[in-house]
Write a protein that holds these residues in place. Structure first.
Motif, mmCIF file in Angstrom:
data_model
loop_
_atom_site.group_PDB
_atom_site.id
_atom_site.type_symbol
_atom_site.label_atom_id
_atom_site.label_comp_id
_atom_site.label_asym_id
_atom_site.label_seq_id
_atom_site.Cartn_x
_atom_site.Cartn_y
_atom_site.Cartn_z
ATOM 1 N N TYR A 1 0.854 -1.492 -0.462
ATOM 2 C CA TYR A 1 -0.553 0.021 -0.204
ATOM 3 C C TYR A 1 0.806 1.240 0.022
ATOM 4 C CZ TYR A 1 -5.510 -0.946 0.666
ATOM 5 O OH TYR A 1 -6.010 -0.556 0.348
ATOM 6 N N VAL A 2 2.068 1.181 1.080
ATOM 7 C CA VAL A 2 3.088 2.165 1.328
ATOM 8 C C VAL A 2 3.318 2.785 -0.537
ATOM 9 C CG1 VAL A 2 4.434 3.225 2.600
ATOM 10 C CG2 VAL A 2 2.983 2.403 3.675
ATOM 11 N N LEU A 3 4.098 1.775 -1.121
ATOM 12 C CA LEU A 3 5.131 2.519 -2.094
ATOM 13 C C LEU A 3 3.713 2.519 -3.409
ATOM 14 C CD1 LEU A 3 7.009 -1.153 -2.134
ATOM 15 C CD2 LEU A 3 7.794 0.581 -1.498
ATOM 16 N N PHE A 4 2.791 1.725 -3.475
ATOM 17 C CA PHE A 4 1.674 1.838 -3.979
ATOM 18 C C PHE A 4 1.458 3.571 -4.270
ATOM 19 C CE2 PHE A 4 -2.482 2.807 -5.643
ATOM 20 C CZ PHE A 4 -2.644 2.249 -6.996
ATOM 21 N N ASN A 5 1.038 3.840 -3.193
ATOM 22 C CA ASN A 5 0.413 5.253 -2.670
ATOM 23 C C ASN A 5 1.965 6.719 -2.991
ATOM 24 O OD1 ASN A 5 -2.529 5.288 -2.529
ATOM 25 N ND2 ASN A 5 -1.937 3.684 -1.256
ATOM 26 N N VAL A 6 2.906 6.348 -2.722
ATOM 27 C CA VAL A 6 3.596 7.093 -2.444
ATOM 28 C C VAL A 6 4.619 7.642 -4.201
ATOM 29 C CG1 VAL A 6 6.753 7.398 -1.910
ATOM 30 C CG2 VAL A 6 5.506 6.770 -0.515
ATOM 31 N N VAL A 7 4.044 6.150 -5.178
ATOM 32 C CA VAL A 7 4.180 6.661 -6.234
ATOM 33 C C VAL A 7 3.043 7.374 -6.776
ATOM 34 C CG1 VAL A 7 4.059 5.201 -8.517
ATOM 35 C CG2 VAL A 7 5.582 4.501 -6.530
ATOM 36 N N LEU A 8 1.664 6.608 -7.023
ATOM 37 C CA LEU A 8 0.614 7.553 -6.415
ATOM 38 C C LEU A 8 0.832 9.248 -6.317
ATOM 39 C CD1 LEU A 8 -2.377 7.203 -7.588
ATOM 40 C CD2 LEU A 8 -3.183 7.608 -5.499
ATOM 41 N N LEU A 9 1.342 9.596 -5.010
ATOM 42 C CA LEU A 9 1.194 10.628 -4.703
ATOM 43 C C LEU A 9 2.093 11.314 -6.009
ATOM 44 C CD1 LEU A 9 0.279 10.122 -1.245
ATOM 45 C CD2 LEU A 9 -0.754 11.504 -2.997
ATOM 46 N N THR A 10 3.869 10.963 -5.869
ATOM 47 C CA THR A 10 4.117 12.002 -6.544
ATOM 48 C C THR A 10 4.721 11.578 -7.894
ATOM 49 O OG1 THR A 10 5.959 9.905 -5.999
ATOM 50 C CG2 THR A 10 5.953 11.567 -4.633
ATOM 51 N N LEU A 11 3.982 10.526 -8.543
ATOM 52 C CA LEU A 11 4.254 10.611 -10.110
ATOM 53 C C LEU A 11 2.817 10.721 -10.223
ATOM 54 C CD1 LEU A 11 6.734 7.751 -10.666
ATOM 55 C CD2 LEU A 11 6.838 10.715 -10.790
ATOM 56 N N LEU B 1 5.267 1.804 -21.836
ATOM 57 C CA LEU B 1 4.616 1.967 -20.818
ATOM 58 C C LEU B 1 4.488 1.933 -18.908
ATOM 59 C CD1 LEU B 1 1.704 1.148 -19.129
ATOM 60 C CD2 LEU B 1 0.830 0.990 -21.206
ATOM 61 N N ALA B 2 4.662 2.895 -18.452
ATOM 62 C CA ALA B 2 4.784 2.602 -16.726
ATOM 63 C C ALA B 2 3.567 3.295 -15.964
ATOM 64 C CB ALA B 2 6.122 3.350 -16.459
ATOM 65 N N LYS B 3 2.315 2.268 -15.744
ATOM 66 C CA LYS B 3 1.840 3.054 -14.644
ATOM 67 C C LYS B 3 1.091 2.216 -13.093
ATOM 68 C CE LYS B 3 -2.944 3.520 -16.470
ATOM 69 N NZ LYS B 3 -3.898 2.964 -15.477
ATOM 70 N N VAL B 4 0.958 2.914 -12.595
ATOM 71 C CA VAL B 4 1.182 3.057 -10.875
ATOM 72 C C VAL B 4 0.364 1.494 -10.600
ATOM 73 C CG1 VAL B 4 -0.870 4.082 -10.007
ATOM 74 C CG2 VAL B 4 1.117 3.969 -8.945
#
Lengths: 309, 673
Positions: free
Chosen positions: A121-131, A230-233
């Motif tokens: 969850y943390v990894l996912f949301n850190v990427v989500l919030l930054t990228l 492509l790269a996607k969260v």
């Protein structure tokens, strides 16, 4: 395209998907084999890997699909990107183990697995919030070389994926079978207590397993980006579950099993997309997972996991 | 000042009994819940509260599966979706078969109506919310059993991944079966509930009250189940499946029951949720919902009914109230500091990140959750801890009736063969235990003694042979069926339920002797109350046999007891099932000589009451003291049988234990003596 061409094309697609799932499945198997832990953070270490690979390629001057490289520059860029991504992801996985999972090693029950869900969850949301959530144009320096085999198309990137997967899997097999720490890993997988008493540093072995699984996830993130452009969260969940299914299908804890399972899942995905439609691919894969676990939990090649009762 | 004010306010409460305080607290809570919409007349906030209630009821259901029964279900939202689509499909305009006269009876019941949209007559389903609520529980429970059944034999972590798979399949099916579910766009035009002609419409208030009612109902059901035979069985299988099954818990039935009841909670919530929202889309039920519910249960405390309710409400309040508020404060701060980053921050986007951090933090620092399911007990006083070695066996036996002993054979084991791969663990072993007798099984390590117990109690399959207990063939029975026949055992390496108290552990011994099902347990029927009261008396009598070894510790979790006391609890648990034969696997292992003597004499006093006993024991003095007959195993073969003194002199026995050379030496010394 004739039906023969379609089959050949799906075979090519399936092998490429399968190579990626194999690399990811190895990460599940290495950790499960040693700790009997389903590492949910692996899903998103892979996703983070594709993001790191993207940023590295961009830093090296590769822009979207426009930059085309050949020869030594291409080899150099790819090698640097692989190295950076694999080291970074290995490092992330290793830190997860060292700081979040090691304190829970002696705790019975699902605590460690729940922690890995939290990490995911943390990894996912850190990427989500930054990228952000949008699909990103993954920089691809590979020249658009295409081989026509009948009506089927084989692209350079597919050959690159197969070669990468073969090299990494060969390297891992050598490492596990013939090096000292590899032997220690296999011993720990059989019986951690006995291995410890024979002088194996179990903590190091566990960290090595996490590092390797992270590094493989990173490599997979890079080739995933090169394959799909492509790269996607949110790529981690679907790919991760397929890879987990692959690991179970091959026999979890079993290194050749994960490779075989990955290829099989890739082929099943490619052909089931053809037969029942891509909307149902997930259902096919999940049903397969359930069926294997229920009727043949040891998988095709047999399960190699600690003999804890 | 403050403390004296607190003391002044709390004085009347301290005079109340704990039960009265509890009732008062509940009453206050209910009053606040009911008065909230009247005090705070803001439709948006009432709506938020109503949503939070639905998450609380979901968390209560997940808590039954994960918290009580220990089955880590990561696809729980599937059942939420099933309840939601069940109501949605039968109240919307999505599925409209052609009208036929056989629909007429249903139309007269108000379940369907005839419709014409300019074509042939069609059927419009108009299922009432009040009928949908209980029937959704049944429908979802059915799916709970359906999805649970394949997972029964799986270990905990595999179960997690299979349930995750089912949790994904359900929304995918919902997305792809357009004709029934309207695909990704979702169902629209779902009917609002009606009550006595009053249509709930889109006003939040009536839904809020239904939500409060639903939550109250499910809290009530959860608590009643937790404190019943059903709840004890769930917790036993959560703690140790093998021990639970040998103590009479039918693993298949109770796991499926947990899945079914958990799913029923979710199904009812699904009906409530879509009735309120009047739409249902596949995205409302994905993995994020399942994992958010897991966060709620973990935060509140797995297995803790009030904990998960508080966890769910807190997280919902955090999402819908605190984080937006925090964003506004940060924006204001950004304006003051002229900082664009602070001005643009939206904390609501941080929700899932916080979920992840909460999961990790709780696992690392407070695994039992905010409101733990088991309270920490104060340490015992010196007096209560002090125990003297008692001689002469059990003292408090006046409440324990004599066993009726016949004169025949209780247990007849004939030619039992057990093979593990190439290893023969038991090779045609034959032995009989007469009714009311004590038979000891001895033999070196690895001789097959524990395998013998495992094959009797159904944990290991025999390759051939027969085991008759009072004429009933035990081979082929499940462990819980063996217990039902009256065979209770202990384990060599103690298998208790560590997080349960001494009393709860011993009560599980009574499981197979009680018959209340989930409905009786929730409703507290007279039969249920009578049998629970009787069980409690019986179990208290058993515990008090061990004097102040166990009685002062009855409310302590067994995980914290000393080794010897855990052995005693295990024997008490086996005795609680009123066995006709007791199988003791090295009961005195790890005890000091004085404790060993004490226990040996206690076992003897059980024998004196007529209990038949089969005992594995290494300590020969214990064997000599207790056994009428000794059977010696070596490498799976029975090498000797006879009176304790005969066996002691038997050459083969000495060879097996000591090797050939040592045997010669021993024979010389005994001959000399």
């Amino acid at each position: 395209m004739t039906s023969g061409d379609v089959l050949l094309q799906q075979l090519i697609n399936g092998l490429s998907l399968g190579s990626m799932y194999s690399l990811l499945a190895l990460g599940f198997t290495l950790v499960y084999g040693i700790m009997e832990l389903i590492n949910f953070s692996h899903f998103n270490v892979f996703m983070v890997g594709s993001m790191i690979a993207m940023l590295t390629l961009q830093a090296l001057g590769v822009v979207g699909q426009e930059t085309v490289m050949t020869g030594l520059p291409l080899a150099g860029v790819l090698l640097v990107t692989f190295a950076v991504t694999m080291l970074a992801c290995g490092g992330i996985a290793l830190s997860i183990e060292r700081f979040l999972l090691r304190p829970l090693r002696a705790v019975k029950g699902p605590a460690a697995m729940i922690t890995t869900i939290g990490v995911s969850y943390v990894l996912f949301n850190v990427v989500l919030l930054t990228l952000g959530t949008d699909a990103k144009n993954f920089p691809n320096p590979l020249p658009p070389i295409i081989f026509n085999i009948g009506g089927a198309v084989l692209r350079l990137r597919e050959i690159m994926i197969w070669v990468t997967a073969l090299v990494l899997m060969g390297g891992l097999t050598y490492f596990v079978q013939y090096t000292k720490i590899g032997r220690a890993m296999r011993a720990t997988a059989q019986d951690p207590d006995a291995a410890r008493m024979m002088g194996v540093e179990v903590d190091r072995v566990v960290m090595m397993a996490f590092f390797l699984s992270g590094a493989l996830a990173g490599a997979c993130g890079l080739i995933f980006g090169l394959y799909y452009n492509l790269a996607k969260v949110d790529i981690g969940f679907a790919a991760g579950l397929r890879a987990f299914t692959a690991a179970v299908l091959g026999g979890i804890g079993n290194v050749p099993g994960a490779m075989l399972g990955g290829i099989l899942i890739g082929l099943i995905e490619a052909f089931s997309g053809q037969v029942v439609g891509t909307a149902w691919t997930d259902v096919v894969i999940f049903s397969l997972l359930v069926l294997v676990l229920v009727f043949k939990p040891a998988g095709l090649l047999g399960r190699l996991a600690p003999n804890k009762s | 000042m403050v403390s004296s004010a607190v003391a002044f306010v709390s004085r009347p409460f301290q005079a109340m009994s704990p039960n009265a305080r509890k009732s008062l607290g509940l009453l206050l809570l209910a009053a606040i819940m009911l008065a909230f919409p009247l005090i705070h007349d803001d439709d948006a906030d009432i709506d938020t509260a109503a949503n939070a209630l639905s998450y609380a009821t979901l968390a209560l259901g997940l808590n039954i599966v994960v918290g009580f029964a220990g089955l880590l279900d990561l696809g729980y939202a599937a059942f939420f979706a099933i309840g939601a689509y069940y109501y949605g499909i039968f109240t919307s305009f999505q599925v409209m078969p052609l009208w036929h006269d056989y629909w007429a009876p249903l139309a007269s019941l108000g379940l369907v109506e005839k419709m014409n949209q300019g074509g042939p007559d069609l059927v419009h389903f108009t299922l009432s919310f009040w009928i949908a609520l209980p029937t959704a529980a049944v429908v979802s429970a059915f799916f709970g059993v359906l999805f649970g059944a394949p997972t029964l034999r799986l270990r905990g972590d595999y179960l997690a991944i299979v349930t995750l798979g089912f949790g994904e399949i359900v929304p995918i099916v919902a997305r792809n079966v357009d004709s029934v579910t309207n695909g990704a766009a979702g169902l629209n035009g779902i009917q609002a509930p009606k009550l006595f002609g009053y249509n709930f419409g889109i006003d939040a208030e009536p839904y809020y009250y239904v939500g409060v009612g639903l939550m109250a109902l499910l809290i009530f059901v959860s608590i009643r189940l937790r404190d019943s035979r059903i709840g004890r069985a769930w917790m036993a299988l959560r703690e140790d499946e093998t021990a639970a099954s040998t103590m009479g818990v039918n693993l298949v039935r109770f796991k499926l029951l947990a899945f079914a009841i958990g799913a029923a909670f979710a199904g009812m919530t699904g009906v409530y949720f879509v009735a309120k929202l009047q739409t249902a889309t596949p995205d409302m039920f994905n993995f994020n919902v399942s994992s958010m519910l897991l966060v709620m249960v973990v935060l509140g405390g797995m297995g803790s009914v009030w904990g998960v309710v508080v966890g769910a409400l807190l997280l919902q309040l955090m999402q819908t109230w605190f984080l937006p508020q925090l964003s506004e404060w940060l924006h204001a701060l950004g304006n003051v500091l002229n900082n664009d980053m602070l001005r643009g921050v939206d904390m609501v986007q941080w929700t899932q990140l916080l979920f992840g951090i909460i999961l990790i933090g709780m696992m690392l620092f407070r695994r039992e959750g905010m409101i733990p399911a088991t309270r920490k007990m104060p340490a015992l006083s010196f007096n209560a801890q002090h125990a003297e070695i008692k001689r002469g066996g059990f003292a408090n036996l006046h409440n324990i009736p004599r066993w009726d002993t016949g004169t025949g054979n209780a247990l007849e084991i004939r030619d039992v063969v057990v093979k593990f791969g190439g290893l023969t663990a038991l090779n045609a072993v034959t032995l009989t235990v007469p009714d009311g007798g004590v038979v000891a099984v001895i033999g070196p390590n690895g001789s097959g003694k524990s395998t013998l117990f495992n094959v009797i109690t159904g944990l290991v399959k025999a390759d051939s042979g027969s085991i008759k207990f009072h004429g009933v063939e035990l081979l082929g029975l499940q462990p819980h069926e063996v217990l039902e026949e009256g065979v209770a055992r202990t384990f060599q390496n103690i298998r208790l339920f560590p997080n349960l108290t001494v009393l709860e552990n011993v009560l599980i011994g009574q499981h197979a002797r009680l018959s209340s099902g989930p409905f009786a347990s929730v409703l507290h029927t007279p039969h249920n109350r009578a049998e629970e009261a009787k069980a409690l008396v019986w179990v208290t009598d058993i515990i008090s046999m061990f004097g102040n070894r166990l009685t002062p510790r009855a409310q302590q979790p067994v995980g914290g007891l000393s080794y010897a006391n855990r052995r005693r609890v295990e024997i008490a648990r086996a005795l609680a099932s009123k066995p006709r034969i007791l199988l003791l696997d090295e009961p005195t292992a790890g005890m000091n000589p004085a404790e060993t003597l004490e226990l040996a004499e206690q076992i003897k006093s059980l024998h004196a009451l007529g209990l038949t006993i089969l005992i594995i024991e290494h300590k020969l003095d214990v064997v000599t003291k207790l056994a009428d007959n000794v059977v010696v195993l070596d490498h799976g073969d029975k090498i000797a049988e006879g009176l304790p003194d005969e066996v002691r002199r038997n050459e083969e026995v000495l060879t097996a234990y000591l090797g050939r050379a040592a045997r010669a030496a021993v024979m010389e010394t005994t001959d000399a003596a």
